[in-house]
Scaffold this motif. Structure first.
Motif, PDB file in Angstrom:
ATOM      1  N   ASP A 128      -4.955   8.136   6.303  1.00 15.74           N
ATOM      2  CA  ASP A 128      -4.168   7.391   7.265  1.00 15.74           C
ATOM      3  C   ASP A 128      -4.881   5.996   7.909  1.00 15.74           C
ATOM      4  O   ASP A 128      -4.351   5.243   8.164  1.00 15.74           O
ATOM      5  CB  ASP A 128      -3.779   8.413   8.545  1.00 15.74           C
TER       6      ASP A 128
ATOM      7  N   LEU B 191       0.788  -1.126   0.147  1.00 15.04           N
ATOM      8  CA  LEU B 191       0.061   0.215  -0.152  1.00 15.04           C
ATOM      9  C   LEU B 191       0.906   1.232   0.160  1.00 15.04           C
ATOM     10  O   LEU B 191       1.979   1.124   0.933  1.00 15.04           O
ATOM     11  CB  LEU B 191      -0.811   0.047   1.227  1.00 15.04           C
ATOM     12  N   ARG B 192       0.575   2.441  -0.783  1.00 17.29           N
ATOM     13  CA  ARG B 192       1.202   3.581  -0.589  1.00 17.29           C
ATOM     14  C   ARG B 192       0.368   4.663  -0.339  1.00 17.29           C
ATOM     15  O   ARG B 192      -0.731   4.795  -1.001  1.00 17.29           O
ATOM     16  CB  ARG B 192       2.112   3.707  -2.114  1.00 17.29           C
ATOM     17  N   LEU B 193       0.784   5.449   0.282  1.00 15.59           N
ATOM     18  CA  LEU B 193      -0.037   6.748   0.658  1.00 15.59           C
ATOM     19  C   LEU B 193       1.125   7.909   0.391  1.00 15.59           C
ATOM     20  O   LEU B 193       2.255   8.009   0.682  1.00 15.59           O
ATOM     21  CB  LEU B 193      -0.205   6.993   2.323  1.00 15.59           C
ATOM     22  N   THR B 194       0.426   8.658  -0.521  1.00 14.50           N
ATOM     23  CA  THR B 194       1.390   9.831  -1.028  1.00 14.50           C
ATOM     24  C   THR B 194       0.848  11.132  -0.679  1.00 14.50           C
ATOM     25  O   THR B 194      -0.371  11.369  -0.928  1.00 14.50           O
ATOM     26  CB  THR B 194       1.619   9.642  -2.554  1.00 14.50           C
ATOM     27  N   ARG B 195       1.682  12.113  -0.452  1.00 13.87           N
ATOM     28  CA  ARG B 195       1.389  13.555   0.097  1.00 13.87           C
ATOM     29  C   ARG B 195       2.137  14.504  -0.783  1.00 13.87           C
ATOM     30  O   ARG B 195       3.256  14.781  -0.417  1.00 13.87           O
ATOM     31  CB  ARG B 195       1.434  13.812   1.376  1.00 13.87           C
ATOM     32  N   ARG B 196       1.356  15.045  -1.764  1.00 12.22           N
ATOM     33  CA  ARG B 196       2.397  16.017  -2.549  1.00 12.22           C
ATOM     34  C   ARG B 196       1.973  17.330  -1.886  1.00 12.22           C
ATOM     35  O   ARG B 196       1.113  17.775  -1.122  1.00 12.22           O
ATOM     36  CB  ARG B 196       2.022  16.086  -3.986  1.00 12.22           C
ATOM     37  N   PRO B 197       2.535  18.727  -2.467  1.00 12.86           N
ATOM     38  CA  PRO B 197       2.581  19.804  -1.782  1.00 12.86           C
ATOM     39  C   PRO B 197       1.077  20.278  -1.917  1.00 12.86           C
ATOM     40  O   PRO B 197       0.596  20.922  -1.016  1.00 12.86           O
ATOM     41  CB  PRO B 197       3.525  20.784  -2.786  1.00 12.86           C
TER      42      PRO B 197
ATOM     43  N   PHE C 149      -5.277   3.454   5.508  1.00 12.19           N
ATOM     44  CA  PHE C 149      -3.897   2.967   5.222  1.00 12.19           C
ATOM     45  C   PHE C 149      -3.484   1.987   6.333  1.00 12.19           C
ATOM     46  O   PHE C 149      -3.066   0.695   6.011  1.00 12.19           O
ATOM     47  CB  PHE C 149      -2.502   3.969   5.469  1.00 12.19           C
TER      48      PHE C 149
ATOM     49  N   HIS D 121      -1.311  -1.554  -4.532  1.00  9.22           N
ATOM     50  CA  HIS D 121      -0.489  -2.104  -5.344  1.00  9.22           C
ATOM     51  C   HIS D 121      -0.813  -3.782  -5.845  1.00  9.22           C
ATOM     52  O   HIS D 121      -0.818  -4.251  -4.613  1.00  9.22           O
ATOM     53  CB  HIS D 121       1.191  -2.113  -5.071  1.00  9.22           C
TER      54      HIS D 121
ATOM     55  N   ARG E 206       4.286   6.978   1.954  1.00 12.93           N
ATOM     56  CA  ARG E 206       4.625   6.003   3.052  1.00 12.93           C
ATOM     57  C   ARG E 206       3.838   4.805   2.137  1.00 12.93           C
ATOM     58  O   ARG E 206       3.009   4.573   1.754  1.00 12.93           O
ATOM     59  CB  ARG E 206       3.702   6.300   4.206  1.00 12.93           C
TER      60      ARG E 206
ATOM     61  N   HIS F  85       5.594  13.441   0.128  1.00 17.36           N
ATOM     62  CA  HIS F  85       5.789  12.440   1.231  1.00 17.36           C
ATOM     63  C   HIS F  85       5.009  11.065   0.773  1.00 17.36           C
ATOM     64  O   HIS F  85       4.008  11.162  -0.012  1.00 17.36           O
ATOM     65  CB  HIS F  85       5.072  13.052   2.502  1.00 17.36           C
TER      66      HIS F  85
END
Lengths: 548, 195
Positions: free
Chosen positions: A505, A467-473, A508, A486, B129, B127
């Motif tokens: 969160d 699993l992926r957690l993404t945080r862009r600007p 996730f 995935h 995870r 970021h």
């Protein structure tokens, strides 16, 4: 052929047991079907010339102008004949040798193939790693009653190919390979071979036994009859699957779906440009572009149409079986737990008709070359079809409340048991922010997105790779996160581009736990040895052995 | 598999509230899962940081990147275009910011060995995870770049059946990397699952 392997029996004569752990050969006509056609052509050419010669010798007449005559006139006929005979003999010997050296063996745990004359290859695949078994019958082979069996495992070009086998042998071998792979205990499998199937696994297995006997007619004297019967037999034997689990596509809908495709739109646009251009002066453009264009487009439509014609999906005891093709037929069996992700999507043009298509991710695409057919589970279908196919692909979704959830995932504009993205996520999804969200069932996660192009992706937790957690600007500024599930590579897109950060969160963490739990409980690699299906008390030794 | 409720970690990598480290069910093949890994912290829910020396690697690569960026602008200055100098100053600013944030970026890299999965995170601006269940790991690579090798560091790369997973932990002390690799291989073996 001193180095020829010892072989228990040919794959053709009688009905030898193909899974007895001994080496077997392929169908004797294999060289012919695999490219010996050229040999036949040369032979035919020579024979035709000789016939003319013979006719001329008897009746007299004009001397034909052909290579033989030239050779004769120059006195080289003997050499030409010798070269021809030697060439033919070498060809025949080569094909015969390659057929003789090409053997396969199916043991309890592995399937092995040895092939090659000079460069020997020995491929061995574990049965519990099978990702799919497909049988293809190209038109030519189909006339001869032969079929190609592919046993695919995960990986690039990782399949054990048995081409060709007798048509009935291929069906039987598939059934037996799947039976062995399913983890049904040896004794049960044996009982099943004998035809007596009154054990726990029996209800399903006896069905498949009856296919075998139905598909293999006894007496060899009715060989023409048998060919005709095999040729006309439905792609999916009616006794192989309960009729209520079979989904078919009416030809009319298939044509409609092809007409209402992006390809048609592109075609119309190009056509319009060409017409406008030719009207404004360039007449020759019309001919130069339009004629080949129309031909190519017609070919594309015809190809797509015949490929998807007679498409049927059915639930059998050994997984989902997808059959398709009009002239060259093909079918593909996906054992349970081999589907890594499912996507139900609706192209914009199909919305009025209420049609959907279903594609999947799978490890190791079986079947004929193109990945497209082997990952498309439903080329076009109604919501009802979608529901039934989803029930076949992921039996966990067949329940009542999940049915509502799936329906909401398909058509609802918001809510319906799905979490929703916050309004502030509109920069990412101006129209679909209400629809973007996820829902969790006992064994799968459903990701819903798209307002114009509606998508619903379903990933079984037991197949989640990571699993992926993404945080862009921009995400950060709006307190959002992107969440991606995935799975193995494939056409399914399984991510949600903007969710509320805290909800993401939580998801996730929850999904990561669920994935681990589901994977630990998963026994799909030996699907029939699942405690709930066959054994009330699973053999701990067996489980332990398999988990390592 | 009982899952302890994971305490919410703080974003900047501070150690989460102390919890009792869960005792891991060891693979019962008699092999120690951490051969020669005494320096490896015990299994816990805490975020592990990478070696501070990894800043060196980041600085070198950031410097190279900045030089390349500046180099691209040079032809425009030579040609006398109006945007030559502004482009160069922009490149310098970006390069300096990149260098200045290198330590912060390295601090943001972290991994956590939980009971059943490895969680990896990195990046401040971008970021991300990733959680990878141990049983899903197909193979583990150890890579050493030239700068990292000079500093005695190694990178651990995980491959699952999904190409997109792409988890690699850079900046591990070499002995740590070996130990962690062996431990993860052991964990993967004890939790082996199909595809």
């Amino acid at each position: 052929m001193s180095g020829a392997p010892e072989v228990a029996g040919t794959g053709k004569t009688g009905r030898p047991d193909l899974v007895d752990g001994e080496w077997h050969r392929l169908h004797p006509a294999t060289p012919l079907l695999r490219g010996g056609i050229a040999l036949i052509a040369v032979l035919g050419f020579a024979l035709a010339n000789f016939r003319e010669r013979a006719v001329e010798l008897v009746f007299g007449g004009p001397v034909p102008d052909d290579p033989f005559q030239t050779a004769y006139e120059r006195g080289h006929l003997g050499w030409v004949g010798l070269a021809l005979v030697v060439g033919l003999l070498v060809g025949i010997a080569g094909f015969y040798a390659s057929w003789r050296m090409h053997t396969f063996r199916v043991g309890d745990d592995v399937v092995e193939v040895r092939s090659g004359i000079m460069f020997r290859t020995h491929r061995r695949a574990r049965l519990d790693r099978i990702q799919g078994v497909s049988i293809a019958r190209p038109l030519f082979a189909r006339i001869f009653g032969a079929a190609k069996l592919d046993i695919s495992v995960a990986g690039q070009d990782a399949k054990v190919q048995l081409s060709y086998l007798g048509s009935a042998d291929a069906d039987r071998l598939r059934r037996e390979v799947l039976l062995l792979a399913s983890g049904v205990q040896q004794s049960e499998a044996e009982a099943d071979h004998a035809g007596g199937a009154a054990d726990p696994a029996g209800a399903a297995a006896s069905l498949s036994t009856s296919i075998g006997t139905a598909a293999v007619p006894g007496p060899p004297d009715g060989i023409v009859h048998q060919r005709v019967r095999e040729l006309l037999a439905p792609e999916l034997d009616p006794s192989a699957a309960p009729p209520e689990s079979v989904v078919r596509i009416p030809p009319g809908r298939l044509i409609g779906s092809l007409v209402l495709s992006g390809f048609t739109v592109a075609l119309l646009v190009v056509g319009a440009i060409v017409v406008v251009a030719s009207v404004t002066g360039r007449q020759e453009l019309l001919v130069i572009i339009l004629v080949p264009g129309v031909l190519a487009a017609g070919g594309y439509y015809f190809n797509r149409f015949t490929k998807s014609l007679r498409y049927s999906i059915a639930g059998t005891s050994d997984g989902v079986r997808i059959g398709y093709g009009l002239l060259s037929t093909s079918n593909d069996t996906l054992p349970p737990g081999r589907i890594h992700a499912v996507e139900v999507s609706q192209p914009l043009l199909w919305r009025a008709a209420g049609w959907w298509m279903i594609r999947i991710n799978r490890a190791g695409a079986a079947g004929e070359g193109s990945g497209q057919t082997s990952t498309t589970m439903l080329p076009v279908g109604t919501v009802d079809d979608v529901r039934r196919v989803l029930g076949l692909l992921l039996p966990g979704l067949a329940g009542e409340q999940t049915r509502e959830l799936v329906l909401a995932g398909l058509v609802a504009r918001k809510g319906g048991g799905f979490s929703a993205a916050p309004r502030r996520s509109w920069p990412y999804q101006p129209l679909s922010w209400r629809r973007t969200g996820s829902a969790v069932t006992a064994d799968a996660v459903l990701l819903r997105s798209g307002f114009v192009w509606r998508h619903l992706s379903i990933v079984p937790f037991a197949r989640v790779q990571s699993l992926r957690l993404t945080r862009r600007p921009l995400h950060r500024a709006l307190r959002l996160s992107e969440l991606t599930v995935h799975t193995v590579a494939g056409p399914v897109r399984s991510n949600l581009s903007a969710l509320d950060a805290e909800a993401a969160d939580e998801s996730f963490e929850a999904w990561a736990r669920a994935a681990v739990r589901a994977a630990a409980a998963d026994t799909a690699h030996r699907w029939a040895s699942h405690p709930a299906l066959t054994d009330p008390a699973p053999d701990p030794e067996e489980t332990r052995h398999e988990s390592l | 598999m009982s899952d302890p409720e994971v305490p919410p970690h703080t974003e900047d990598g501070q150690r989460a509230s102390p919890t009792v480290p869960e005792v891991l069910p060891q693979p019962d093949d008699g092999q120690p899962t951490t051969p020669g890994g005494p320096e490896l912290p015990p299994q816990s829910d805490d975020w592990q940081r990478v070696s501070p020396k990894y800043v060196g690697v980041e600085l070198v690569s950031a410097a190279i990147g900045a030089l390349v960026l500046c180099g691209i602008t040079v032809p425009f200055i030579v040609l006398g275009t109006w945007f030559g100098w502004p482009a160069l100053s922009l490149a310098v600013v970006i390069g300096v910011l990149n260098l200045a944030f290198a330590p912060r970026r390295v601090r943001s890299i972290g991994y956590r060995l939980r009971a059943d999965d490895l969680v990896f995170r990195r990046g401040i601006m971008f970021h991300r995870r990733v959680s990878v269940p141990y049983g899903r790991m197909q193979l583990i690579d150890i890579n050493r770049g030239p700068v990292a090798r000079a500093l005695g560091l190694a990178e651990l790369k995980f491959v699952t059946a999904a190409a997109a997973t792409g988890v690699s932990i850079p900046g591990l002390v070499e002995s740590d990397a070996d130990a962690l690799r062996d431990r993860l291989v052991g964990l993967a073996e004890s939790r082996r699952i199909g595809l």
